[in-house]
Design a protein around this motif. Structure first.
Motif, PDB file in Angstrom:
ATOM      1  N   THR A  98       0.843  -1.194   0.000  1.00  0.00           N
ATOM      2  CA  THR A  98       0.000   0.000   0.000  1.00  0.00           C
ATOM      3  C   THR A  98       0.877   1.242   0.000  1.00  0.00           C
ATOM      4  O   THR A  98       1.843   1.312   0.756  1.00  0.00           O
ATOM      5  CB  THR A  98      -0.898   0.013   1.256  1.00  0.00           C
ATOM      6  N   GLY A  99       0.536   2.220  -0.829  1.00  0.00           N
ATOM      7  CA  GLY A  99       1.280   3.471  -0.865  1.00  0.00           C
ATOM      8  C   GLY A  99       0.649   4.526   0.023  1.00  0.00           C
ATOM      9  O   GLY A  99      -0.557   4.486   0.297  1.00  0.00           O
ATOM     10  N   ALA A 100       1.446   5.463   0.471  1.00  0.00           N
ATOM     11  CA  ALA A 100       0.950   6.528   1.346  1.00  0.00           C
ATOM     12  C   ALA A 100      -0.185   7.310   0.692  1.00  0.00           C
ATOM     13  O   ALA A 100      -1.098   7.774   1.365  1.00  0.00           O
ATOM     14  CB  ALA A 100       2.096   7.461   1.731  1.00  0.00           C
ATOM     15  N   GLN A 101      -0.159   7.441  -0.627  1.00  0.00           N
ATOM     16  CA  GLN A 101      -1.209   8.165  -1.341  1.00  0.00           C
ATOM     17  C   GLN A 101      -2.552   7.443  -1.275  1.00  0.00           C
ATOM     18  O   GLN A 101      -3.595   8.042  -1.517  1.00  0.00           O
ATOM     19  CB  GLN A 101      -0.816   8.424  -2.803  1.00  0.00           C
ATOM     20  N   ASP A 102      -2.559   6.154  -0.911  1.00  0.00           N
ATOM     21  CA  ASP A 102      -3.781   5.358  -0.825  1.00  0.00           C
ATOM     22  C   ASP A 102      -4.437   5.404   0.551  1.00  0.00           C
ATOM     23  O   ASP A 102      -5.515   4.838   0.745  1.00  0.00           O
ATOM     24  CB  ASP A 102      -3.487   3.899  -1.171  1.00  0.00           C
ATOM     25  N   VAL A 103      -3.799   6.055   1.509  1.00  0.00           N
ATOM     26  CA  VAL A 103      -4.287   6.073   2.886  1.00  0.00           C
ATOM     27  C   VAL A 103      -4.666   7.499   3.268  1.00  0.00           C
ATOM     28  O   VAL A 103      -3.884   8.424   3.059  1.00  0.00           O
ATOM     29  CB  VAL A 103      -3.184   5.557   3.846  1.00  0.00           C
ATOM     30  N   PRO A 104      -5.872   7.707   3.830  1.00  0.00           N
ATOM     31  CA  PRO A 104      -6.242   9.060   4.246  1.00  0.00           C
ATOM     32  C   PRO A 104      -5.338   9.546   5.371  1.00  0.00           C
ATOM     33  O   PRO A 104      -4.882   8.752   6.199  1.00  0.00           O
ATOM     34  CB  PRO A 104      -7.689   8.926   4.725  1.00  0.00           C
ATOM     35  N   ALA A 105      -5.078  10.825   5.402  1.00  0.00           N
ATOM     36  CA  ALA A 105      -4.257  11.410   6.461  1.00  0.00           C
ATOM     37  C   ALA A 105      -4.955  11.219   7.801  1.00  0.00           C
ATOM     38  O   ALA A 105      -6.184  11.155   7.874  1.00  0.00           O
ATOM     39  CB  ALA A 105      -4.018  12.890   6.186  1.00  0.00           C
ATOM     40  N   PHE A 106      -4.187  11.127   8.872  1.00  0.00           N
ATOM     41  CA  PHE A 106      -4.729  10.934  10.211  1.00  0.00           C
ATOM     42  C   PHE A 106      -5.785  11.982  10.522  1.00  0.00           C
ATOM     43  O   PHE A 106      -5.561  13.174  10.334  1.00  0.00           O
ATOM     44  CB  PHE A 106      -3.609  11.007  11.246  1.00  0.00           C
ATOM     45  N   GLY A 107      -6.933  11.513  10.949  1.00  0.00           N
ATOM     46  CA  GLY A 107      -8.015  12.423  11.310  1.00  0.00           C
ATOM     47  C   GLY A 107      -8.899  12.869  10.157  1.00  0.00           C
ATOM     48  O   GLY A 107      -9.845  13.600  10.362  1.00  0.00           O
ATOM     49  N   HIS A 108      -8.610  12.417   8.940  1.00  0.00           N
ATOM     50  CA  HIS A 108      -9.377  12.850   7.772  1.00  0.00           C
ATOM     51  C   HIS A 108     -10.414  11.834   7.324  1.00  0.00           C
ATOM     52  O   HIS A 108     -11.141  12.070   6.377  1.00  0.00           O
ATOM     53  CB  HIS A 108      -8.433  13.159   6.598  1.00  0.00           C
ATOM     54  N   ASP A 109     -10.473  10.679   7.976  1.00  0.00           N
ATOM     55  CA  ASP A 109     -11.462   9.656   7.622  1.00  0.00           C
ATOM     56  C   ASP A 109     -11.852   8.936   8.899  1.00  0.00           C
ATOM     57  O   ASP A 109     -11.000   8.473   9.635  1.00  0.00           O
ATOM     58  CB  ASP A 109     -10.870   8.671   6.623  1.00  0.00           C
ATOM     59  N   SER A 110     -13.145   8.861   9.175  1.00  0.00           N
ATOM     60  CA  SER A 110     -13.606   8.267  10.444  1.00  0.00           C
ATOM     61  C   SER A 110     -13.727   6.757  10.398  1.00  0.00           C
ATOM     62  O   SER A 110     -13.960   6.140  11.404  1.00  0.00           O
ATOM     63  CB  SER A 110     -14.950   8.876  10.836  1.00  0.00           C
ATOM     64  N   THR A 111     -13.554   6.144   9.237  1.00  0.00           N
ATOM     65  CA  THR A 111     -13.675   4.700   9.158  1.00  0.00           C
ATOM     66  C   THR A 111     -12.315   4.043   9.354  1.00  0.00           C
ATOM     67  O   THR A 111     -11.279   4.602   8.974  1.00  0.00           O
ATOM     68  CB  THR A 111     -14.256   4.261   7.790  1.00  0.00           C
ATOM     69  N   ALA A 112     -12.321   2.882   9.929  1.00  0.00           N
ATOM     70  CA  ALA A 112     -11.067   2.144  10.134  1.00  0.00           C
ATOM     71  C   ALA A 112     -10.588   1.592   8.805  1.00  0.00           C
ATOM     72  O   ALA A 112     -11.375   1.177   7.973  1.00  0.00           O
ATOM     73  CB  ALA A 112     -11.283   1.000  11.133  1.00  0.00           C
ATOM     74  N   ALA A 113      -9.274   1.585   8.618  1.00  0.00           N
ATOM     75  CA  ALA A 113      -8.700   1.026   7.397  1.00  0.00           C
ATOM     76  C   ALA A 113      -8.812  -0.495   7.455  1.00  0.00           C
ATOM     77  O   ALA A 113      -8.567  -1.106   8.485  1.00  0.00           O
ATOM     78  CB  ALA A 113      -7.247   1.454   7.253  1.00  0.00           C
ATOM     79  N   ALA A 114      -9.154  -1.087   6.357  1.00  0.00           N
ATOM     80  CA  ALA A 114      -9.228  -2.548   6.282  1.00  0.00           C
ATOM     81  C   ALA A 114      -7.987  -3.076   5.592  1.00  0.00           C
ATOM     82  O   ALA A 114      -7.400  -2.403   4.764  1.00  0.00           O
ATOM     83  CB  ALA A 114     -10.479  -2.953   5.505  1.00  0.00           C
ATOM     84  N   GLY A 115      -7.597  -4.257   5.904  1.00  0.00           N
ATOM     85  CA  GLY A 115      -6.432  -4.802   5.234  1.00  0.00           C
ATOM     86  C   GLY A 115      -6.202  -6.137   5.613  1.00  0.00           C
ATOM     87  O   GLY A 115      -5.858  -7.058   5.797  1.00  0.00           O
TER      88      GLY A 115
END
Length: 94
Positions: free
Chosen positions: A77-94
């Motif tokens: 996974t690249g950093a561009q694929d992950v929302p910045a901290f605090g910018h998305d309220s859903t947990a990342a799945a993986g």
């Protein structure tokens, strides 16, 4: 919580020096909650993704109550694929 030696070694193999204009240039970091001891830091390019485990409990002062725990480096996974901290309220799945 500090990284175990094998975790630190794996991550260090993928780090690269920071480019000019790093977003944390001039930011000071301390060794623990409430500490005034400033850590020596080396800024790196913010392009790696790590999977962590974190408790979302916050105390009355707005401080997270529990340490973040490192689980693994996510080279898929690249950093561009992950929302910045605090910018998305859903947990990342993986």
């Amino acid at each position: 919580m500090p990284l175990r030696p094998e975790q630190a070694r794996q991550i260090s193999e993928h780090l690269a020096p920071a480019d000019p204009g790093h977003p944390w240039k001039g930011v000071r970091f301390v060794s623990s909650w409430g500490s005034r001891d400033t850590l020596d830091t080396t800024l790196v390019r913010p392009d790696l993704v790590a999977e962590i485990s974190a408790d979302r409990a916050i105390d009355r002062g707005g401080i997270f109550r529990h340490p973040v725990r490192y689980k693994r480096l996510r080279l898929d996974t690249g950093a561009q694929d992950v929302p910045a901290f605090g910018h998305d309220s859903t947990a990342a799945a993986g």
